[in-house]
Scaffold this motif. Structure first.
Motif, PDB file in Angstrom:
ATOM      1  N   THR A  74      12.117   2.675  -2.051  1.00 18.04           N
ATOM      2  CA  THR A  74      13.386   2.248  -1.458  1.00 18.04           C
ATOM      3  C   THR A  74      13.259   1.796  -0.005  1.00 18.04           C
ATOM      4  OG1 THR A  74      13.890   4.542  -0.824  1.00 18.04           O
ATOM      5  CG2 THR A  74      14.694   3.781  -2.964  1.00 18.04           C
ATOM      6  N   THR A  75      12.112   2.007   0.619  1.00 15.59           N
ATOM      7  CA  THR A  75      11.968   1.692   2.044  1.00 15.59           C
ATOM      8  C   THR A  75      10.957   0.566   2.218  1.00 15.59           C
ATOM      9  OG1 THR A  75      12.322   4.049   2.495  1.00 15.59           O
ATOM     10  CG2 THR A  75      11.592   2.680   4.338  1.00 15.59           C
ATOM     11  N   ASP A  76      11.459  -0.649   2.317  1.00 17.65           N
ATOM     12  CA  ASP A  76      10.594  -1.822   2.409  1.00 17.65           C
ATOM     13  C   ASP A  76       9.786  -1.809   3.703  1.00 17.65           C
ATOM     14  OD1 ASP A  76       9.733  -4.315   1.245  1.00 17.65           O
ATOM     15  OD2 ASP A  76      10.836  -5.330   2.838  1.00 17.65           O
ATOM     16  N   GLU A  77      10.389  -1.274   4.804  1.00 15.65           N
ATOM     17  CA  GLU A  77       9.699  -1.248   6.088  1.00 15.65           C
ATOM     18  C   GLU A  77       8.456  -0.363   6.060  1.00 15.65           C
ATOM     19  OE1 GLU A  77      14.098  -1.827   6.785  1.00 15.65           O
ATOM     20  OE2 GLU A  77      12.804  -0.501   5.610  1.00 15.65           O
ATOM     21  N   LEU A  78       8.419   0.579   5.141  1.00 11.45           N
ATOM     22  CA  LEU A  78       7.267   1.465   5.007  1.00 11.45           C
ATOM     23  C   LEU A  78       6.306   0.975   3.928  1.00 11.45           C
ATOM     24  CD1 LEU A  78       5.919   4.140   5.840  1.00 11.45           C
ATOM     25  CD2 LEU A  78       7.326   5.284   4.119  1.00 11.45           C
ATOM     26  N   ARG A  79       6.859   0.436   2.849  1.00  9.94           N
ATOM     27  CA  ARG A  79       6.026   0.014   1.714  1.00  9.94           C
ATOM     28  C   ARG A  79       5.110  -1.148   2.094  1.00  9.94           C
ATOM     29  NH1 ARG A  79       9.791  -0.831  -1.370  1.00  9.94           N
ATOM     30  NH2 ARG A  79       9.996  -3.094  -1.232  1.00  9.94           N
ATOM     31  N   ARG A  80       5.619  -2.132   2.805  1.00  7.54           N
ATOM     32  CA  ARG A  80       4.816  -3.310   3.127  1.00  7.54           C
ATOM     33  C   ARG A  80       3.627  -2.994   4.041  1.00  7.54           C
ATOM     34  NH1 ARG A  80       8.568  -7.971   5.169  1.00  7.54           N
ATOM     35  NH2 ARG A  80       9.677  -6.238   6.112  1.00  7.54           N
ATOM     36  N   PRO A  81       3.805  -2.244   5.140  1.00  4.53           N
ATOM     37  CA  PRO A  81       2.622  -1.891   5.952  1.00  4.53           C
ATOM     38  C   PRO A  81       1.600  -1.057   5.189  1.00  4.53           C
ATOM     39  CG  PRO A  81       4.642  -1.493   7.184  1.00  4.53           C
ATOM     40  CD  PRO A  81       5.048  -1.778   5.775  1.00  4.53           C
ATOM     41  N   THR A  82       2.076  -0.206   4.282  1.00  6.24           N
ATOM     42  CA  THR A  82       1.150   0.614   3.504  1.00  6.24           C
ATOM     43  C   THR A  82       0.320  -0.250   2.564  1.00  6.24           C
ATOM     44  OG1 THR A  82       2.697   2.480   3.585  1.00  6.24           O
ATOM     45  CG2 THR A  82       0.963   2.572   1.925  1.00  6.24           C
ATOM     46  N   LEU A  83       0.950  -1.211   1.914  1.00  2.00           N
ATOM     47  CA  LEU A  83       0.227  -2.126   1.038  1.00  2.00           C
ATOM     48  C   LEU A  83      -0.756  -2.982   1.826  1.00  2.00           C
ATOM     49  CD1 LEU A  83       3.099  -3.276  -1.377  1.00  2.00           C
ATOM     50  CD2 LEU A  83       1.205  -1.714  -1.879  1.00  2.00           C
ATOM     51  N   PHE A  84      -0.365  -3.385   3.038  1.00  3.39           N
ATOM     52  CA  PHE A  84      -1.265  -4.155   3.898  1.00  3.39           C
ATOM     53  C   PHE A  84      -2.483  -3.325   4.271  1.00  3.39           C
ATOM     54  CE2 PHE A  84      -2.597  -5.060   8.291  1.00  3.39           C
ATOM     55  CZ  PHE A  84      -3.081  -6.352   8.127  1.00  3.39           C
ATOM     56  N   LEU A  85      -2.250  -2.056   4.630  1.00  6.66           N
ATOM     57  CA  LEU A  85      -3.347  -1.156   4.992  1.00  6.66           C
ATOM     58  C   LEU A  85      -4.302  -0.976   3.815  1.00  6.66           C
ATOM     59  CD1 LEU A  85      -3.911   0.404   7.630  1.00  6.66           C
ATOM     60  CD2 LEU A  85      -2.894   2.412   6.548  1.00  6.66           C
ATOM     61  N   ALA A  86      -3.732  -0.833   2.616  1.00  7.57           N
ATOM     62  CA  ALA A  86      -4.557  -0.676   1.420  1.00  7.57           C
ATOM     63  C   ALA A  86      -5.362  -1.941   1.141  1.00  7.57           C
ATOM     64  CB  ALA A  86      -3.675  -0.345   0.223  1.00  7.57           C
ATOM     65  N   ALA A  87      -4.744  -3.115   1.341  1.00 11.38           N
ATOM     66  CA  ALA A  87      -5.445  -4.376   1.090  1.00 11.38           C
ATOM     67  C   ALA A  87      -6.622  -4.543   2.038  1.00 11.38           C
ATOM     68  CB  ALA A  87      -4.477  -5.549   1.236  1.00 11.38           C
ATOM     69  N   VAL A  88      -6.432  -4.184   3.318  1.00  6.77           N
ATOM     70  CA  VAL A  88      -7.520  -4.266   4.287  1.00  6.77           C
ATOM     71  C   VAL A  88      -8.649  -3.310   3.902  1.00  6.77           C
ATOM     72  CG1 VAL A  88      -8.178  -3.842   6.687  1.00  6.77           C
ATOM     73  CG2 VAL A  88      -6.035  -5.008   6.180  1.00  6.77           C
ATOM     74  N   ALA A  89      -8.275  -2.093   3.488  1.00  5.92           N
ATOM     75  CA  ALA A  89      -9.274  -1.091   3.132  1.00  5.92           C
ATOM     76  C   ALA A  89     -10.046  -1.471   1.873  1.00  5.92           C
ATOM     77  CB  ALA A  89      -8.606   0.271   2.944  1.00  5.92           C
ATOM     78  N   LEU A  90      -9.416  -2.234   0.974  1.00  7.48           N
ATOM     79  CA  LEU A  90     -10.023  -2.559  -0.317  1.00  7.48           C
ATOM     80  C   LEU A  90     -11.087  -3.657  -0.249  1.00  7.48           C
ATOM     81  CD1 LEU A  90      -7.019  -2.391  -2.813  1.00  7.48           C
ATOM     82  CD2 LEU A  90      -9.199  -1.197  -3.057  1.00  7.48           C
ATOM     83  N   VAL A  91     -11.167  -4.380   0.863  1.00  3.11           N
ATOM     84  CA  VAL A  91     -12.168  -5.448   0.962  1.00  3.11           C
ATOM     85  C   VAL A  91     -13.555  -4.850   0.750  1.00  3.11           C
ATOM     86  CG1 VAL A  91     -13.212  -7.150   2.499  1.00  3.11           C
ATOM     87  CG2 VAL A  91     -10.744  -6.780   2.542  1.00  3.11           C
ATOM     88  N   PRO A  92     -14.354  -5.388  -0.202  1.00  8.73           N
ATOM     89  CA  PRO A  92     -15.682  -4.805  -0.473  1.00  8.73           C
ATOM     90  C   PRO A  92     -16.522  -4.651   0.792  1.00  8.73           C
ATOM     91  CG  PRO A  92     -15.154  -6.435  -2.132  1.00  8.73           C
ATOM     92  CD  PRO A  92     -14.069  -6.516  -1.100  1.00  8.73           C
ATOM     93  N   SER A  93     -17.119  -3.481   0.943  1.00  7.52           N
ATOM     94  CA  SER A  93     -17.866  -3.165   2.157  1.00  7.52           C
ATOM     95  C   SER A  93     -19.329  -3.585   2.033  1.00  7.52           C
ATOM     96  CB  SER A  93     -17.799  -1.665   2.428  1.00  7.52           C
ATOM     97  OG  SER A  93     -18.680  -1.307   3.470  1.00  7.52           O
ATOM     98  N   PRO A  94     -19.873  -4.218   3.082  1.00  6.53           N
ATOM     99  CA  PRO A  94     -21.307  -4.573   3.073  1.00  6.53           C
ATOM    100  C   PRO A  94     -22.182  -3.450   3.605  1.00  6.53           C
ATOM    101  CG  PRO A  94     -20.299  -5.481   5.020  1.00  6.53           C
ATOM    102  CD  PRO A  94     -19.200  -4.744   4.282  1.00  6.53           C
ATOM    103  N   SER A  95     -21.609  -2.280   3.859  1.00  6.83           N
ATOM    104  CA  SER A  95     -22.332  -1.233   4.582  1.00  6.83           C
ATOM    105  C   SER A  95     -23.588  -0.767   3.846  1.00  6.83           C
ATOM    106  CB  SER A  95     -21.401  -0.038   4.845  1.00  6.83           C
ATOM    107  OG  SER A  95     -20.917   0.491   3.621  1.00  6.83           O
ATOM    108  N   ILE A  96     -23.512  -0.627   2.505  1.00 13.13           N
ATOM    109  CA  ILE A  96     -24.681  -0.151   1.759  1.00 13.13           C
ATOM    110  C   ILE A  96     -25.815  -1.173   1.823  1.00 13.13           C
ATOM    111  CG2 ILE A  96     -25.534   0.407  -0.554  1.00 13.13           C
ATOM    112  CD1 ILE A  96     -22.849   1.663  -1.153  1.00 13.13           C
ATOM    113  N   ALA A  97     -25.495  -2.439   1.586  1.00 14.99           N
ATOM    114  CA  ALA A  97     -26.520  -3.483   1.636  1.00 14.99           C
ATOM    115  C   ALA A  97     -27.094  -3.615   3.042  1.00 14.99           C
ATOM    116  CB  ALA A  97     -25.929  -4.811   1.180  1.00 14.99           C
TER     117      ALA A  97
END
Length: 256
Positions: free
Chosen positions: A99-122
């Motif tokens: 019900t809170t769009d102001e909270l849902r959108r930043p959370t989804l953005f944070l998740a999208a940034v975190a989900l980018v595949p990491s090159p750290s292992i390679a």
């Protein structure tokens, strides 16, 4: 970390005029990052001074006073409703995001940034097996990451806490792209500089500070009273899940 951040978000809500906009969180994260820097430096020194088994023993002893310190932390009274209250709390938390769009959108953005595949292992494999980085070099990379955490939190506290979230996030993403592209200098064997290698660690450390901090302020502003810590813990949980999946995806790509 989640529990301490939960305490912070409640403090922000109670003292918004003094601690709003991420100022309290940036101060706490600066202290945490300074502690991590000292730990990285001391850990590296210990590895050269004593056998690895003794390093693990010392680490275990250090944790004991921290565990004792927990007895001085105050929290809300415990519920006697058991699992039923947990289920109800989960439903309420889902409703807040729904019900809170102001909270849902930043959370989804944070998740999208975190989900980018990491090159750290390679990249770690490349640094260790191709460029032959030593344990001391990896200790330096850890220390650079901790210093970058301090820089990111300090920069947010001094300069960015009044900036619009969208603008700060855009600047942060540009910084990540620029610093990470510098890793191509290593991969193409133009240089084997430790300074260039540290840019990846620095970029992610600074980015994690600047991107995540405004979410605490948003949580404090848009969450029903007495649910601030629970909702913020959920936000961090989503981001941490994204980071875990990012590492797994990066590992699969490295294997391929």
């Amino acid at each position: 970390d989640v529990l301490l951040d939960g305490c912070m978000v409640q403090s922000v809500r109670a003292n918004a005029s003094e601690n709003g906009g991420g100022r309290l969180q940036s101060s706490a994260w600066i202290a945490r990052s300074v502690g991590s820097f000292v730990a990285s430096a001391v850990g590296a020194a210990l590895l050269y001074a004593v056998p690895p088994r003794d390093v693990f023993r010392i680490t275990g002893l250090v944790l004991l006073p921290i565990g004792a310190w927990a007895y001085w932390l105050e929290g809300p009274p415990r519920s006697s409703a058991g699992l039923q209250s947990v289920a109800a709390l989960m439903r309420e938390t889902v409703d807040v995001f729904r019900t809170t769009d102001e909270l849902r959108r930043p959370t989804l953005f944070l998740a999208a940034v975190a989900l980018v595949p990491s090159p750290s292992i390679a990249l770690t494999y490349f640094l260790r097996n191709v460029l032959r980085y030593t344990p001391a070099a990896f200790a330096v990379l850890d220390c650079v990451g901790d210093i970058a955490h301090v820089a990111g939190a300090l920069g947010f506290k001094i300069l960015l806490h009044r900036m619009r979230v969208r603008r700060a996030s855009r600047a942060c993403l540009v910084l990540i792209v620029v610093l990470r592209l510098l890793q191509l200098l290593l991969v193409c064997r133009v240089t084997d500089s430790l300074v260039v290698a540290s840019m990846d660690e620095a970029s992610m450390s600074i980015a994690s500070e600047i991107v995540a901090m405004p979410v605490l302020a948003i949580t404090a502003d848009h969450t029903p009273e007495n649910m601030e810590a629970t909702v913020y813990a959920c936000v961090l949980g989503i981001a941490n899940l994204g980071a875990t999946l990012s590492t797994l995806a990066g590992g699969v790509i490295a294997d391929l």
